[in-house]
Design an enzyme around this catalytic site. Structure first.
Site, PDB file in Angstrom:
ATOM      1  N   SER A 245       7.426   2.587  -4.475  1.00 36.21           N
ATOM      2  CA  SER A 245       8.889   1.717  -4.855  1.00 36.21           C
ATOM      3  C   SER A 245       9.602   2.757  -5.748  1.00 36.21           C
ATOM      4  CB  SER A 245       8.491   0.432  -5.684  1.00 36.21           C
ATOM      5  OG  SER A 245       9.799  -0.082  -5.903  1.00 36.21           O
ATOM      6  N   ASP A 404       9.824  -6.471   3.594  1.00 30.77           N
ATOM      7  CA  ASP A 404      10.586  -5.902   2.264  1.00 30.77           C
ATOM      8  C   ASP A 404      11.963  -6.386   2.326  1.00 30.77           C
ATOM      9  OD1 ASP A 404      10.825  -4.934  -0.045  1.00 30.77           O
ATOM     10  OD2 ASP A 404       9.632  -2.967   0.307  1.00 30.77           O
ATOM     11  N   HIS A 436       6.771  -6.292  -0.203  1.00 29.78           N
ATOM     12  CA  HIS A 436       6.839  -5.129  -1.279  1.00 29.78           C
ATOM     13  C   HIS A 436       5.749  -4.623  -1.735  1.00 29.78           C
ATOM     14  CE1 HIS A 436       9.576  -1.992  -3.237  1.00 29.78           C
ATOM     15  NE2 HIS A 436       9.097  -2.276  -4.182  1.00 29.78           N
TER      16      HIS A 436
END
Length: 476
Positions: A245, A404, A436
């Site tokens: 991320s 996601d 995610h």
């Protein structure tokens, strides 16, 4: 504890360039009586607003969670228990047979969880060029000698937004950090600036100069500091890099020709999990839009000029671990629409012990503010057909969660295919049904992600003859 300073790495050396920096971050000078009064006034106003904001979020989160639990109770009562639809319910039940009292303990301690699986975590300190003191952890087999460890290929893992290095260590044997270590890698975990310990050589918490940074500083200062430390300690020329991320965002900014492309010559291969380059539809939720509509001055008045909603971190000092985990999961589930559908529910208490952490209000404005990522929908200033990366960029492998809603990884893959001729993409995978955080915490993450990360790191490793081959990579 070892301490290493990366201050000799100058901006000139890295060709460092920040886009519109003066417009994006307010710079504070030396503290005077007047400026201190200004800061205290800001803090007083922001405390009232952020406590109200956090209370509203928690209230909405708990109400949503309670409504969901009532629904589940009704379904269970009529013979349709939702828990039986969980894809790994049988695995969760089987695991419970082998757990003991030590597994139930919840602590914010990477070394504790490493020891539960027969490993050890050693902490080091890294000083960045702007004098932040960062934590770096090395995951080790305690039965190995230093000479034996030198035969392992070094790999650095960098966490996501509002998280810390512990995110890679909470899933028992399936934790990515532990899996890679047991597969034969020399695993290092970096904690970006502040985190749980806001340490700086010159500034204290109340000084706004300590908080005038965002993700670009993480990419241009924290990441090179970690990389240089690991290279120096292991005496290698390159290392592998795995990011999740926000960790991918700071890396992909740093590697671009706008920032420090020379860093790419120190990285043998980059593995991006849920790459955060383009925004997903989640940024259009109402409370995220609210932040986006605030002008910079009003944002700073509301959210302050220090840490972002520090009351979150104050709360964790005074409430029990399991209640903290429940509140954290409920709030993040409400905000980001994550579910624990694919996680081991027994481990959720650990998962949220390492988040949230201290980050600057400016960093969150970079992500969600009026002139930030949520507005541009991209980590760069604008979308162009010009290449972001040159031939110094390391090979990349990407794992994208199909469901996601936070970031759009498939759009980044298209960008690489159409506009980045210098980037060698060795692997891309869109994982069906994944969200995610599933790339880290799903029960089947070792099969869907871990095995392939292990292989990609070895495929791109530098000077492989020096190192011991990781398990089941002999054919690569």
């Amino acid at each position: 504890m070892n301490i290493y300073s990366s201050t000799e790495s100058s901006e000139t050396e890295y060709g460092f360039h920040r886009e519109s920096d003066n417009e994006r971050i307010h710079r504070y000078g030396e503290q005077t009586i007047g400026s201190q009064l200004y800061c205290y006034a800001h803090r007083a106003i922001s405390v009232v607003f952020t406590v109200s904001f956090l209370s509203s979020l928690l209230t909405a989160s708990i109400a949503t969670d309670v409504a969901g639990r009532i629904r589940d109770m009704i379904l269970t009562a009529i013979g349709k228990p939702p828990s039986e639809r969980r894809p790994f319910r049988s695995i969760e039940k089987e695991r419970m047979k082998y757990r003991n009292s030590k597994d139930k303990i919840i602590v914010t301690d990477i070394n504790y969880y490493a020891q539960l699986v027969g490993l050890q975590a050693k902490q080091f300190m890294v000083i960045t060029e702007d004098r932040f003191v960062l934590q770096l952890f090395r995951i080790m087999d305690p039965n190995e000698t230093e000479e034996e460890r030198s035969k392992r290929y070094p790999v650095l893992l960098i966490h996501g937004l509002l998280q810390s290095a512990g995110a890679f260590c909470v899933n028992e044997e399936s934790s990515l950090a532990f899996y890679l270590c047991k597969s034969g890698y020399d695993v290092w975990l970096g904690n970006n600036r502040c985190g749980f310990s806001y340490d700086h050589l010159d500034y204290k918490y109340n000084d706004p100069r300590m908080w005038e940074w965002d993700v670009r500083d993480m990419g241009s200062k924290d990441l090179p500091g970690f990389v240089d430390y690991v290279l120096r300690h292991t005496k290698t020329e390159k290392i592998g890099l795995v990011c999740h991320s926000q960790g991918t965002a700071q890396t992909l900014l740093a590697l671009s020709r706008y920032y420090i492309p020379e860093l790419g010559e120190k990285i043998s291969g980059f593995c991006g999990l849920a790459p955060a380059v383009y925004a997903g539809p989640l940024v259009d939720r109402k409370f995220f839009k609210f932040i986006r509509y605030l002008p910079p001055r009003l944002y700073r008045l509301a959210f302050g000029i220090h840490a972002f909603i520090p009351s979150m971190l104050i709360l964790r000092r005074y409430i029990p671990h399991r209640l903290l985990s429940y509140l954290s999961y409920s709030m993040f589930h409400f905000m980001f629409r994550w579910t624990d559908f694919r996680w081991d529910r027994f481990l959720e208490g650990r998962m949220f012990q390492f988040s949230p952490v201290y980050i600057s209000a400016e960093s969150m404005r970079w992500w969600l503010g009026q002139d930030g990522f949520a507005t541009r929908r991209c980590i760069f200033e604008e979308e162009t057909e010009d290449s972001w990366y040159d031939d110094r960029c390391p090979p990349m492998a990407l794992w994208i969660a199909e469901n996601d809603s936070i970031v759009d990884g498939r759009r980044f893959v298209r960008r690489l295919q159409n506009h980045e001729p210098h980037v060698n993409v060795v692997r891309t995978k869109v994982i069906p049904m994944y969200e995610h955080l599933d790339v880290l915490w799903a029960i089947d993450a070792p099969d869907q992600v871990g095995v392939e990360v292990k292989e990609a790191l070895w495929m791109t490793a530098h000077d492989r003859s020096r190192f011991r081959c990781p398990t089941e990579c002999e054919e690569l």
